[in-house]
Design a protein around this motif. Structure first.
Motif, PDB file in Angstrom:
ATOM      1  N   GLU A   1       5.149  -4.643 -11.244  1.00  0.00           N
ATOM      2  CA  GLU A   1       6.007  -4.357  -9.679  1.00  0.00           C
ATOM      3  C   GLU A   1       5.331  -3.294  -8.174  1.00  0.00           C
ATOM      4  O   GLU A   1       5.224  -4.085  -7.593  1.00  0.00           O
ATOM      5  N   LEU A   2       4.619  -2.478  -8.511  1.00  0.00           N
ATOM      6  CA  LEU A   2       4.097  -1.665  -7.409  1.00  0.00           C
ATOM      7  C   LEU A   2       2.586  -2.427  -7.124  1.00  0.00           C
ATOM      8  O   LEU A   2       2.983  -2.049  -5.956  1.00  0.00           O
ATOM      9  N   MET A   3       2.306  -3.173  -7.468  1.00  0.00           N
ATOM     10  CA  MET A   3       1.346  -3.851  -6.976  1.00  0.00           C
ATOM     11  C   MET A   3       1.807  -5.014  -5.997  1.00  0.00           C
ATOM     12  O   MET A   3       1.695  -4.813  -4.834  1.00  0.00           O
ATOM     13  N   LYS A   4       3.202  -5.148  -6.656  1.00  0.00           N
ATOM     14  CA  LYS A   4       3.425  -6.803  -5.537  1.00  0.00           C
ATOM     15  C   LYS A   4       4.239  -5.811  -4.553  1.00  0.00           C
ATOM     16  O   LYS A   4       4.196  -6.624  -3.154  1.00  0.00           O
ATOM     17  N   GLU A   5       5.358  -4.428  -4.605  1.00  0.00           N
ATOM     18  CA  GLU A   5       5.690  -3.937  -3.430  1.00  0.00           C
ATOM     19  C   GLU A   5       4.485  -3.915  -2.583  1.00  0.00           C
ATOM     20  O   GLU A   5       4.757  -3.967  -1.352  1.00  0.00           O
ATOM     21  N   SER A   6       3.640  -3.286  -3.087  1.00  0.00           N
ATOM     22  CA  SER A   6       2.202  -2.084  -2.269  1.00  0.00           C
ATOM     23  C   SER A   6       1.893  -3.784  -1.339  1.00  0.00           C
ATOM     24  O   SER A   6       1.695  -3.794  -0.408  1.00  0.00           O
TER      25      SER A   6
END
Length: 175
Positions: A150-155
């Motif tokens: 999720e962190l990568m997606k939001e980033s």
């Protein structure tokens, strides 16, 4: 608590042949504290057989192989491979059920992992692996593992927004 086959000496007094099994987690009672008789007994066990030689690579130290397999499990690599394989098979099965079954019969995640072991061996020391296992096995490490997708997606979304703000003409040119 999770114990690995290579850590089990016996079950209810019957010898446990760890060298004849895969490094499969076994759910058990809480682990003994470091330095206890259980740790000493485990440390005196015969280590599992060395990894097979793959592609001309030299044999891997059995103790390091155990660490690699533990890290693969703690980090979620085995589970991710299994999940990806199952998703791929579901997609193939929609169009070609017979082909999906053939793939399922021939492809084994454990065989893929066996091929990954020499890669981990070349890139990480035993000390690295122990530190990784300690961290990624902790609640904080598990939180990091579960949060990264999720962190990568939001980033990525935020990075795209930033680029669009810096280069609005590119966005306008596409409309």
């Amino acid at each position: 608590m999770t114990y690995y086959a290579d850590e089990i000496k016996d079950i209810d007094g019957a010898p446990f042949a760890a060298s004849q099994t895969q490094s499969v987690p076994v759910i058990a009672a809480p682990a003994a504290q470091p330095g206890t008789a259980a740790d000493q007994a485990r440390d005196n066990m015969t280590p599992p057989a060395a990894a097979p030689v793959i592609g001309g690579a030299s044999a891997i130290d059995p103790d390091k192989k155990v660490l690699i397999l533990k890290f693969i499990d703690v980090f979620g690599t085995r589970q991710a491979l299994t999940n990806n394989f199952e998703m791929m098979l579901k997609q193939i099965a929609k169009e070609k059920p017979d082909e999906a079954q053939k793939i399922r019969e021939r492809v084994k995640v454990d065989e893929i992992i066996d091929r990954l072991i020499p890669i981990y061996d070349r890139n990480f020391t035993s000390e690295d692996l122990k530190a990784f296992i300690d961290f990624y096995g902790s609640p904080e490490g598990q939180k990091l593992i579960s949060t990264i997708p999720e962190l990568m997606k939001e980033s990525v979304v935020e990075s795209v927004k930033y680029m669009q703000e810096k280069f609005p003409e590119v966005k306008q040119g596409q409309q």
